[in-house]
Design a protein around this motif. Sequence first.
Motif, PDB file in Angstrom:
ATOM      1  N   LEU A  10     -18.403  37.312 -31.444  1.00  0.00           N
ATOM      2  CA  LEU A  10     -18.845  36.765 -32.726  1.00  0.00           C
ATOM      3  C   LEU A  10     -20.317  36.361 -32.711  1.00  0.00           C
ATOM      4  CD1 LEU A  10     -15.728  34.730 -33.882  1.00  0.00           C
ATOM      5  CD2 LEU A  10     -16.434  37.038 -34.518  1.00  0.00           C
ATOM      6  N   TYR A  15     -25.793  36.784 -39.699  1.00  0.00           N
ATOM      7  CA  TYR A  15     -25.974  36.824 -41.148  1.00  0.00           C
ATOM      8  C   TYR A  15     -27.132  35.910 -41.549  1.00  0.00           C
ATOM      9  CZ  TYR A  15     -23.644  32.261 -41.242  1.00  0.00           C
ATOM     10  OH  TYR A  15     -23.330  30.940 -41.045  1.00  0.00           O
ATOM     11  N   PHE A 109     -24.482  39.929 -44.554  1.00  0.00           N
ATOM     12  CA  PHE A 109     -23.786  39.939 -43.275  1.00  0.00           C
ATOM     13  C   PHE A 109     -24.170  41.148 -42.425  1.00  0.00           C
ATOM     14  CE2 PHE A 109     -19.801  40.945 -40.866  1.00  0.00           C
ATOM     15  CZ  PHE A 109     -19.907  39.901 -39.970  1.00  0.00           C
ATOM     16  N   ASP A 169     -25.076  33.108 -36.776  1.00  0.00           N
ATOM     17  CA  ASP A 169     -23.974  33.983 -36.377  1.00  0.00           C
ATOM     18  C   ASP A 169     -22.648  33.253 -36.574  1.00  0.00           C
ATOM     19  OD1 ASP A 169     -23.049  32.698 -33.803  1.00  0.00           O
ATOM     20  OD2 ASP A 169     -25.108  33.140 -33.230  1.00  0.00           O
ATOM     21  N   LEU A 170     -21.569  34.024 -36.595  1.00  0.00           N
ATOM     22  CA  LEU A 170     -20.260  33.458 -36.895  1.00  0.00           C
ATOM     23  C   LEU A 170     -19.794  32.468 -35.841  1.00  0.00           C
ATOM     24  CD1 LEU A 170     -18.224  36.485 -38.308  1.00  0.00           C
ATOM     25  CD2 LEU A 170     -19.406  34.684 -39.554  1.00  0.00           C
ATOM     26  N   HIS A 173     -19.682  28.715 -36.499  1.00  0.00           N
ATOM     27  CA  HIS A 173     -18.635  28.121 -37.331  1.00  0.00           C
ATOM     28  C   HIS A 173     -17.410  27.682 -36.518  1.00  0.00           C
ATOM     29  CE1 HIS A 173     -20.256  29.403 -41.347  1.00  0.00           C
ATOM     30  NE2 HIS A 173     -20.905  30.230 -40.562  1.00  0.00           N
ATOM     31  N   ILE A 285     -13.712  31.707 -40.426  1.00  0.00           N
ATOM     32  CA  ILE A 285     -14.571  32.830 -40.807  1.00  0.00           C
ATOM     33  C   ILE A 285     -14.251  33.275 -42.235  1.00  0.00           C
ATOM     34  CG2 ILE A 285     -15.141  35.241 -40.306  1.00  0.00           C
ATOM     35  CD1 ILE A 285     -14.591  34.584 -37.348  1.00  0.00           C
TER      36      ILE A 285
END
Length: 305
Positions: A10, A15, A109, A169-170, A173, A285
């Motif tokens: 991930l 993004y 994204f 970046d993911l 999160h 996500i």
Amino acid sequence: MINGSLEKMLRRADYISLRYKIRFDEDFILPAYALLRLRRELSRVLKHNLDGDWSRSDLKNLLQPVLPTDPVLLRRIQQPAPGFILRVDSLQPQKYVAGDLLVLNVCFFCQGMLLVEPFTRLLEALGPVGLCRKTGRFHLESIAESSDQSVDRELWSGGVFSIAPTISDLCQHLEPLSRSSVKFEFMTPARLLKKSRPLFRSGFDEIFPFVLRRVTGMLAAWADLEEVFDVDQLLKCAAALVESDNRLHWQDWRPLQSHEEAGGLSGSVILSGNELAELWPLLVIGELFGIGKGAAFGAGRYRLI
């Protein structure tokens, strides 16, 4: 604890988040559903009102991406969703007067970050036509970096971008779940089609496959990341969750005299169970991506409370 291999993958799913600031040139009542139908307005501009050096096919691919050439990927995701997400927090009719400002939060994204400039040009071209049904004429005033800071960092005010936006970046999160239950609540209506028919009432066990499909589809199509999640295991976990206080229902914004589709599944449900921790990364996500038909334009946004 977040799985190390998941975290590594991930970090490749990056993004940028931008705030498009548009200023209205006329008085205008923004219908509740207007932003959800922005694809239709942009498509009309692309067909009838677009001038300049941009390739029409490139701009068309912005709204309806080309099919993947990989047959395995084509079978898995079928028609790819756009590589951006309009982040709409709520849907309420709003009255604007000439000079008022509206902010559109847009996330681009992974490979979709290459779409920033064509998206910007298409939005600029929409301004003289109007935001909804040829009303609400506006001009694009500036683009800023989306952040929680009180002062926006301006990136563009015409011409070329003056500052490069910050890339996230993911993985940022993915904080571990620290509670035994969460409320899954829709912020905007979700149009979820099962066997070509909308879900008018549902439990989370019927909603979760749409979350799974949306997240894995975006990762595969735009980040070249496949097999990120154990799909079968997550489906089993979702089926084992305990649901309570289910307030999921259909909410419709369609005017009585209109035949347009403008509504979807709304409301909330409380989820609990040991399996929630395993589902947590994917659910978080999904908060960014939204789910269902029109998710790129703000439909199907949810939050975890």
